[in-house]
Design an enzyme around this catalytic site. Structure first.
Site, PDB file in Angstrom:
ATOM      1  N   ASP A  26      16.476  32.843  45.341  1.00  9.28           N
ATOM      2  CA  ASP A  26      16.535  33.793  46.449  1.00  9.28           C
ATOM      3  C   ASP A  26      16.009  33.150  47.738  1.00  9.28           C
ATOM      4  O   ASP A  26      16.520  33.415  48.821  1.00  9.28           O
ATOM      5  CB  ASP A  26      15.712  35.049  46.131  1.00  9.28           C
ATOM      6  CG  ASP A  26      16.433  35.996  45.170  1.00  9.28           C
ATOM      7  OD1 ASP A  26      17.643  35.823  44.954  1.00  9.28           O
ATOM      8  OD2 ASP A  26      15.768  36.910  44.652  1.00  9.28           O
ATOM      9  N   ARG A  57      -6.363  49.840  60.383  1.00 13.14           N
ATOM     10  CA  ARG A  57      -7.126  48.663  59.974  1.00 13.14           C
ATOM     11  C   ARG A  57      -6.721  48.314  58.552  1.00 13.14           C
ATOM     12  O   ARG A  57      -6.748  49.169  57.659  1.00 13.14           O
ATOM     13  CB  ARG A  57      -8.618  48.967  60.041  1.00 13.14           C
ATOM     14  CG  ARG A  57      -9.100  49.118  61.472  1.00 13.14           C
ATOM     15  CD  ARG A  57     -10.607  49.104  61.538  1.00 13.14           C
ATOM     16  NE  ARG A  57     -11.118  50.447  61.629  1.00 13.14           N
ATOM     17  CZ  ARG A  57     -12.391  50.785  61.473  1.00 13.14           C
ATOM     18  NH1 ARG A  57     -13.288  49.854  61.189  1.00 13.14           N
ATOM     19  NH2 ARG A  57     -12.778  52.035  61.574  1.00 13.14           N
ATOM     20  N   SER A  89       5.090  44.501  46.150  1.00 16.28           N
ATOM     21  CA  SER A  89       3.719  44.184  45.752  1.00 16.28           C
ATOM     22  C   SER A  89       2.711  45.007  46.540  1.00 16.28           C
ATOM     23  O   SER A  89       1.628  45.324  46.062  1.00 16.28           O
ATOM     24  CB  SER A  89       3.419  42.699  45.989  1.00 16.28           C
ATOM     25  OG  SER A  89       4.252  41.887  45.209  1.00 16.28           O
ATOM     26  N   GLN A 103       8.384  32.238  54.993  1.00 19.48           N
ATOM     27  CA  GLN A 103       8.845  30.854  55.167  1.00 19.48           C
ATOM     28  C   GLN A 103       8.560  30.304  56.556  1.00 19.48           C
ATOM     29  O   GLN A 103       8.600  29.089  56.766  1.00 19.48           O
ATOM     30  CB  GLN A 103      10.348  30.772  54.859  1.00 19.48           C
ATOM     31  CG  GLN A 103      10.674  31.165  53.406  1.00 19.48           C
ATOM     32  CD  GLN A 103      12.163  31.131  53.079  1.00 19.48           C
ATOM     33  OE1 GLN A 103      13.003  31.301  53.951  1.00 19.48           O
ATOM     34  NE2 GLN A 103      12.482  30.903  51.811  1.00 19.48           N
TER      35      GLN A 103
END
Lengths: 293, 293, 293, 293
Positions: free
Chosen positions: B74, B176, B194, B249
C-alpha cells in the site's frame, strides 16, 4: 414588517405545563406579525383550551402552512419532522428549559429571534431523514421514518443478536452484538454517540452504522454515502427477542424472514435557524468542548 | 486481444529483492499484450539493470501512459498516487507478500487478472486525495499531497500540542492532544483507525478528523463533507515540537504563525480493480470480520 | 496547638511568580505553628531570596523532615514524590490556580486546612510508585522512578514501534503501536486516560498497560496486580526512534538489546489530605461527572 | 497411579447431543483411575439414561466430591461455579467444540491431560465470585451469585436508566446509560469487554464497573479493589424498565426503593488446569493477538 411566512403551524410537547404559556405567547406573536396560525389538534386540546385558534391535524399542518414551529425539546422536533417529511414545509424549534441540538431558540429570546426570522433574515439547513421498511414475502411492508436513527436491538437482555448487514446488496458483515444503530448526521450526536460513533456534519448526505456492544473487538462504526441502501437480516433464532426502533419513539417487532431496509427519504428536513446560528457553537456548548479541567 | 491500455508505466517498491522478478514478468506480460511500456527511472536503475526497457521520470509516466502499475505494498501505491495526481492516469496495484487495502492483485494471479483487465473487463474506483498547504504572511506556501492522511503531531513526547481547528473558516474546537489526523476515506483504515476513527466507504467524498490521545474525554472523530476546507493553527508554544506528516511518508516543520490548510484535490485517484473486486471482502479479510473466537 | 509535625520541608514549582507569595505565607504559617522548616535549595534561591530560612537539598528534605509540602500543580508533586520515595516522609500538596488530582488544598483555604491537619486531623493515603530499569548485558542499569506512568514510545512520528511485553516472565503479547503506557492507579487519570485506559481506585495495588494507537483493533488496556513485574523488549529495528519517559518528565534512550523492566517500588507514597477529602468528589469535579448537557 | 482425587462429580451442558459421548468416556476414564463418581441428576437423566452411575443433586456434588468436572462451554462452568461456591471443591472444565476462557481441555486431549492432573501435576487458580443482593425496607433480600458479572440494565429499549453508584458508601457518580456492568476479572473478557472495559488479570482481587452506552462522554470503566462493596440505586422512574442479571443467566426485577449491593464472596472459585496452562496463551488465541493483517 411584511412577514416572510404567511401561515404558521404550531405543535407542542405533550404533558409539560411550561409549554402552555410559551405556546400562547408564541401564538399571539404570530398574530401580531400578521400571520394566519393553525394549532395542531392535540396541542390545542391539551394546552389552549380557553382559546379559539383554528386547529388542524398534524398531517394537515404540512399541507396548509408555510412554516411549522415545534415547542419542546429535541424529541418533539424529531416527532414533528417525521410526521411532516412528505411536505416541504420548513421547521423551527423553540426549546424549553435547555438548549437542544435541534431546538435552539429559547422562550426568552423568542420575540427578537422570530422578528428577525420572519423578516426574512434566517438560515435554512437541509438534513436527511431515513425510511425504514420491514417486510417479507408473506405480508405487506411496515414502513416508518427516522430523523435520528433506526436501531435494531435485542430487548431481552441475556441474549445477543446476530445480524447480517448489506450495503447496496453487498454483504458488509455478520455481527453478534446487542444491536445496530443506523444514524443520520442529525442522529450522530444522539444514541450513536453513546455507542461510540463519530460526530457527523449535520448537512452531510451520509449515514453511519454503529454496533452496540459488539461481541468481537474488530468492529468500528462504518460511514457511507446517503444514497446507499442498507439491508439487515436478523438471524431467525434472534428474532423473538429483537425489535426495530425509530428515534427511540416507535417500536416494530421482527419476525423470522423479515428484511429490514433503511434508505434516505427523497425529501429533506428543512430547519430554520436565526442568522447567527452556528452549529459548532452548539456542539461546543452541549459537549463542553474547550472546558479543560 | 486488443488491449484496452496502450502505454503502461511500471513503478516498483525500492529495496525489496522480491520485486525484480515480479517486475520483469510483468514487463514481459505487457509486451505480450502488445503494450508499449515505460519503467520509472529509479525502478529500472535498481531492479532491471540488464534490460533495455525505456525509462522515464515518475512525473512523466503520468503524461505519457494510459495506465500505471505499482508493484509493492500500500505504501508504494500511496507514493505513486500522490506523484501522479495531477494527471488523469488510472492506477493498478500488484501486492507483494500480503493483501493490501489498495493493492489487491497477487503476483501468482497477475497473468489471469491482467488479461481480464486489459481486455476491458475491470472496475474503476475514484477516490479523493488531499492537498495540504502550510504558510504564513512572511513566506511562500509549502504544499504537499496526501492520499491517506495529513497528521499534525508532536514529535517530542513529553508535550501535548494545542490546536485550533476551523472548518470552512468557522472554529470547530480548540484541543489539547498528541495530534490530529485528517484522513480521507482511503486513510480511514490506516492510522486513523489506530486512533479510534470510523471506517468510511472508500468512494465517499468526505474526510474525518481523529484526535490522537486527546487530553479531554469529550472529543470524538468528526466526519464532514469533502468540499469543506480545514484550517489548523498550532498554538505558538506548541510549534517547536510539532510537525505535519503526509501519509507517514513526508514531514514538514511548523513555525509560529503558520496556518495549515487541508482540502480535497480537484482530481480523483483512479484505481483499477479486477471485475470481481469487492471492497467489503477486502475489509472482512483484513480486519478478520466474521471470525468469532 | 501542639503540632503533629515538627519539621516541615517546603518545595515549590519553579518559574511561576505566583508561587513566591504562597510560599512565604506558608513558611510563616509553619513558623506560627511552632514547626521547624527547611526550604528546598532551588526553591529558596529562586523564590525567597530576601529571607533567611534554612535551605537543604531535595534529597535531604526526606531525611530530616516529618512532612514535606509541595506548592504548585500535580507536576510538582510528581517530581517531589519521585525524589523522596526512599524516605518515608508524608507529602501534602498546595495547588496553584486550579484543583489537581494530587494537590487539593488551595492557597485561600491553606490556613484553615493546615491548622486542622497539623492538629492531627487528617487522612493519609498510600499509593504505589514504579521503578523502571533499562539495561542489557553490556552495561550498567539505568534506573528511574515514576509515580504516574512509564511510557515506551516512538519519538519519530512516521514509524510505529514493535514491543514484546512480558508479565512475570510470561509473554503477554507482541504489539505494534505508537507506544505503551504502564500506569499506576495515580497515573490512570493522566496520560493513560487519554490513551483510553480505565480509571483505577487510587489506593489499589495494581498497574495497567495501555497501548497508544495500536496497529490492530484487538488490544485493550490490561490491568494486573501490583506485585507483578513487567518486562518490555523493543524490537531492534524500532530502537533508534524509541525512548522511555517517566511521568512525562524524564526521558531515557533505548539501545538494541535493552530490556525495560517496571515494578512497584517497595515503599509507598504517603499523601496527606484534609479530613473531609473525598477522591470521588475530586473525580466528579475534574471529569465533570454529573453535568448532563 | 494413585489418584489425587478420590470422588469426582460430573455435570454437563443440557441439550447438546455431543455431550453424551464425552460424558460417558469421561465417566469411564474416572472409573479407570479408581475414582468414585457421582453424576449430577439432570445430567444423568438426560444423557446417561442407560447407565447406572450414582446420581446426586447439584448442591450435594460440592459436599461429597473433591473435584467437579464440568463438560460444555464457559456458560456451563459459570453455572457450576455459582452453584458450588459455598463448598471448597475445585472445578475443571472440558470444552466442547471450541476453546473457552474457562474450559481449556478439549475432549481429544482429555485422557492425557486428566492422567497428568489426577497424578497431582496441575495448576490451581483462585478467582473471585460476586454476591449480589437486592432489597429494601419492606421485604426480604433476594440474593444471587455471579462469576462473570452483575448487570443492571434496561430491558425496554427506548429508555435509558439513571443509576447512582456508591463504592464503600461514598457516591462515585450518577449516570444515565443503558446499564452498568460490575465484572470480576473473569468477566472482564466477557460482556464487559463488549462494553469497552479493560482486560484484568484473572487472579486479581478486583472488580470493574463498565457503563453501557453512557449518555455522557465523560465516563470510563472504573477499577477498584475486591474488598470494596458497591451499592447501586436505580432512580424510581427507571425501575419499571430495569432489571439485574447475573452472568447473563439469572434475571431479577427491580422495584422503586430497591438497593442493589455487590460484594466479593468470601470463598474463591478454584479452577484446576493442566500444568502447561498459560492464561496469556488463551488470551492470545481467543483475541487473536499477534495476528497482524
Amino acid at each position: 414588517m411584511k412577514s416572510k411566512f404567511k401561515h404558521v403551524g404550531l405543535i407542542a410537547k405533550q404533558g409539560d405545563p411550561r409549554v402552555a404559556d410559551t405556546l400562547l405567547r408564541l401564538a399571539e406573536l404570530m398574530v401580531s406579525f400578521g400571520c394566519k396560525i393553525s394549532i395542531e389538534r392535540r396541542t390545542a386540546a391539551n394546552l389552549l383550551i380557553h382559546h379559539n385558534f383554528p386547529t388542524c391535524d398534524s398531517a394537515h399542518l404540512g399541507e396548509t402552512c408555510d412554516l411549522v414551529i415545534s415547542i419542546g425539546g429535541d424529541g418533539t422536533l424529531l416527532h414533528t419532522a417525521r410526521s411532516l417529511i412528505d411536505h416541504d414545509v420548513p421547521l423551527l424549534g423553540i426549546n424549553l428549559g435547555r438548549l437542544g441540538f435541534l431546538v435552539d431558540i429559547s422562550p426568552d429570546q423568542m420575540h427578537a429571534r422570530l422578528e428577525e426570522i420572519f423578516s426574512g433574515n434566517y438560515l435554512e439547513e437541509q438534513r436527511i431523514m431515513l425510511i425504514v421498511s420491514i417486510g417479507n414475502a408473506r405480508g405487506p411492508l411496515r414502513v416508518n421514518h427516522a430523523f435520528n436513527d433506526v436501531v435494531v436491538h435485542k430487548w431481552e437482555v441475556a441474549r445477543m443478536i446476530e445480524v447480517d448487514t448489506y450495503i447496496d446488496e453487498r454483504l458488509l458483515n455478520s455481527m453478534r452484538s446487542d444491536g445496530l444503530i443506523i444514524a443520520t448526521p442529525t442522529g450522530s450526536t444522539a444514541y450513536a454517540l453513546s455507542g461510540g460513533g463519530p460526530i457527523m456534519d449535520p448537512d452531510m448526505d451520509a449515514m453511519v452504522i454503529v454496533p452496540i456492544c459488539p461481541h468481537s473487538m474488530n468492529y468500528r462504526p462504518y460511514v457511507f454515502d446517503g444514497n446507499c441502501e442498507v439491508e439487515m437480516r436478523v438471524q431467525d433464532s434472534s428474532c423473538p427477542h429483537s425489535q426495530v426502533s425509530c428515534d427511540g419513539q416507535i417500536s416494530m417487532a421482527i419476525q423470522p424472514g423479515d428484511v429490514i431496509r433503511v434508505k434516505r427519504h427523497p425529501k429533506r428536513v428543512r430547519l430554520i435557524h436565526p442568522p447567527e446560528y452556528n452549529h459548532f457553537q452548539v456542539l461546543r456548548t452541549k459537549l463542553r468542548w474547550g472546558e479543560h479541567s
